[in-house]
Design an enzyme around this catalytic site. Structure first.
Site, short mmCIF file in Angstrom:
data_model
loop_
_atom_site.label_atom_id
_atom_site.label_comp_id
_atom_site.label_asym_id
_atom_site.label_seq_id
_atom_site.Cartn_x
_atom_site.Cartn_y
_atom_site.Cartn_z
CG HIS A 158 37.81 -17.54 -48.46
ND1 HIS A 158 37.18 -16.67 -47.59
CD2 HIS A 158 36.87 -17.93 -49.37
CE1 HIS A 158 35.92 -16.52 -47.97
NE2 HIS A 158 35.70 -17.27 -49.05
CB CYS A 210 40.74 -14.58 -42.82
SG CYS A 210 39.22 -13.80 -43.42
#
Length: 401
Positions: A158, A210
């Protein structure tokens, strides 16, 4: 020629451009803006107004070639699946395992002395990507780095954003224990990983997460095609123009003082001219300007997306990208596209430039329906028309002087 004559002769021309920007009407292209401002500055110089000319600020770009590095090779690969949590991903550890054999074929050994893995997956008994372990591993990666060394960091997991104190956001990497230990911010990563590397050392980063384009706070971002470059620069010119004090300048102009207007026109001209020269020569535009010149090591990063985008976790990369050979078929979109391209290069014994590799990954992801746009960011302005390597640095090509 008096100052008043200079102002009057150029008033409609300059303020027409300014008003077009402020009113939202289509702006002239960047070349026209630069030409107008340069003409203004030239007349101002002839009228005895010093300090406005920006021609001397246009940087000279030296032709570059790649030089092979003969020092040690060291790699750190981190894949975090966040098992049994509401944030669970499924392909991050697979990304690491797919990357290892490709790196081995490109000169990075997989023994414990030269490669460190942090994984979060079922059955893994080694170190996990907690924040403390990630910081310790990053310190290991760059410890005692010397000129001639080639280092590599691969992260799949992430990525996040946190509000910055001065406005905007910090881009982050997200450790397994982020809810209690916090995230790794871009500013912290720049200080710990990038800033201390010596001249002549290369660090390649592959960030499949991301918001990853800004995760290292590197100062330069490659825009890509000529059209993309012009759009990015034109948008930056609009931003700079909006920051000028045109209303106040015009009020002072009407009261008989011209220096404020010329100062802002000159400032806009210098910035636009330098940006145009930088971009037309290299394909890069400045992203984190405050970090220009702070890193002397060569750091290049391939990121999964822009800072304002998310990166996809693909359920079946064997079907989507033709990749196999690991337990489980999930994986990150960026890593899958990169591995697919590099495996083909290694198998064929062929070469591809940095720019073409980036464009190939972008097209591959777009063709498969992914909205994310991979980015190339760096600590220094580098020549992307050279063949892609993990173990070279750019040096001046004296034969082209």
């Amino acid at each position: 020629v008096t100052v008043t004559q200079v102002i009057q002769s150029q008033k409609e021309l300059v303020m027409g451009k300014v008003c077009s920007v402020l009113s939202g009407r289509p702006m002239a292209n960047l070349e026209e803006v630069v030409t107008v401002v340069k003409a203004i500055e030239h007349q101002a110089e002839e009228a005895g107004l010093p300090g406005l000319l920006s021609r001397s600020l246009a940087p000279s770009h030296t032709a570059a070639k790649q030089q092979a590095l003969t020092g040690r090779r060291r790699s750190l690969l981190m894949g975090c699946n966040y098992l049994n949590t509401s944030n669970e991903l499924h392909g991050c550890a697979n990304d690491v395992r797919r990357m290892i054999p490709v790196l081995k074929k490109m000169g990075f050994a997989s023994d414990d002395a030269n490669q460190l893995l942090l994984l979060d997956e079922e059955g893994w008994e080694g170190p996990k990507p907690t924040k403390a372990n990630m910081l310790k591993a990053l310190e290991w990666l760059v410890a005692d780095a010397q000129p001639g060394d080639a280092l590599l960091l691969h992260y799949s997991g992430h990525g996040g954003r946190e509000p910055a104190e001065a406005g905007g956001f910090h881009e982050t990497l997200v450790p397994l224990d982020f809810e209690t230990a916090g995230m790794l911010r871009d500013t912290e990563l720049f200080e710990k990983v990038v800033k201390g590397l010596p001249h002549g050392c290369r660090l390649t980063c592959i960030l499949d997460s991301c918001h990853s384009a800004g995760a290292l706070n590197l100062p330069y971002i490659f825009v890509g095609t000529e059209d993309q470059l012009k759009k990015a620069m034109a948008g930056e010119v609009v931003r700079m123009a909006m920051e000028m004090r045109w209303k106040s300048d015009l009020e002072k102009w009407a009261a008989g003082s011209s220096k404020e207007l010329f100062s802002d026109v000159g400032s806009l001209g210098k910035n636009a001219w330098q940006m145009y020269q930088d971009g037309s020569a290299t394909g890069f535009v400045t992203d984190e300007a405050q970090n220009q010149g702070l890193a002397v090591g060569e750091v290049v990063a391939i990121s999964g997306c822009r800072s304002d985008q998310t990166s996809a976790d693909v359920a079946d990369v064997e079907t989507s990208f033709g990749l196999s050979g690991t337990t489980g078929s999930a994986g990150g979109a960026l890593t899958s596209a990169l591995v697919e391209a590099l495996e083909r290069l290694v198998m064929e014994g062929s070469e591809i430039t940095y720019a073409d590799l980036l464009e190939q990954m972008r097209q591959e992801l777009a063709k498969k329906g992914f909205a994310q746009v991979p980015q190339f960011v760096s600590s220094l302005l580098v020549e992307l028309k050279q063949p892609f390597r993990l173990d070279t640095i750019w040096v001046e090509d004296e034969s082209e002087q």
